[in-house]
Design an enzyme around this catalytic site. Sequence first.
Site, short mmCIF file in Angstrom:
data_model
loop_
_atom_site.label_atom_id
_atom_site.label_comp_id
_atom_site.label_asym_id
_atom_site.label_seq_id
_atom_site.Cartn_x
_atom_site.Cartn_y
_atom_site.Cartn_z
N CYS A 63 10.99 8.99 17.60
CA CYS A 63 11.70 7.75 17.29
C CYS A 63 12.98 8.09 16.52
O CYS A 63 12.96 8.90 15.60
CB CYS A 63 10.78 6.86 16.45
SG CYS A 63 11.51 5.28 16.01
N CYS A 64 14.08 7.44 16.91
CA CYS A 64 15.34 7.57 16.19
C CYS A 64 15.84 6.15 15.89
O CYS A 64 15.04 5.22 15.80
CB CYS A 64 16.34 8.38 17.01
SG CYS A 64 16.83 7.61 18.56
N TYR A 65 17.13 5.98 15.75
CA TYR A 65 17.67 4.65 15.45
C TYR A 65 17.62 3.71 16.66
O TYR A 65 17.11 2.61 16.57
CB TYR A 65 19.13 4.76 14.98
CG TYR A 65 19.28 5.51 13.69
CD1 TYR A 65 19.07 4.89 12.47
CD2 TYR A 65 19.63 6.86 13.70
CE1 TYR A 65 19.19 5.59 11.29
CE2 TYR A 65 19.76 7.56 12.51
CZ TYR A 65 19.55 6.92 11.31
OH TYR A 65 19.66 7.62 10.15
N GLY A 67 17.09 5.03 20.18
CA GLY A 67 16.49 5.62 21.37
C GLY A 67 17.38 6.58 22.12
O GLY A 67 17.06 6.96 23.25
N PHE A 92 13.80 2.79 16.44
CA PHE A 92 13.16 1.98 15.40
C PHE A 92 13.74 0.57 15.35
O PHE A 92 13.03 -0.37 15.00
CB PHE A 92 13.27 2.64 14.02
CG PHE A 92 12.57 1.85 12.96
CD1 PHE A 92 11.18 1.80 12.92
CD2 PHE A 92 13.29 1.10 12.04
CE1 PHE A 92 10.52 1.04 11.97
CE2 PHE A 92 12.64 0.34 11.09
CZ PHE A 92 11.25 0.31 11.04
#
Length: 105
Positions: A63-65, A67, A92
């Site tokens: 998971c990042c900011y 995708g 996220f």
Amino acid sequence: MDQYSCISTAQALELLKKDATVADIRDQQSFVAGHMPHAVNVNNDNLHQFMQDADMDKPLLVCCYHGISSQSAAQFLVQQGFDEVYSVNGGFEAWRVDFPDQCEK
């Protein structure tokens, strides 16, 4: 699995219910402000330790900011030997919108 897959937040939630590991690659400040349940904040400083401690046979959600950067991280983790790796579409930010009651601090 030779490659990661991109999945929706709903699919990620189902995998979480089956005890998937979550690697959150956002910066520590963003992670502390909120993250997916049971997520581990993974960065260059703790990547080696994360890979040593993680169960490579369990599904791994990255998971990042939003995708985007999670896709290259997911591919890297596949190359390191993780069997089942997923990048969460929308990151996220999408998770927070879709499942506000499933955010930990």
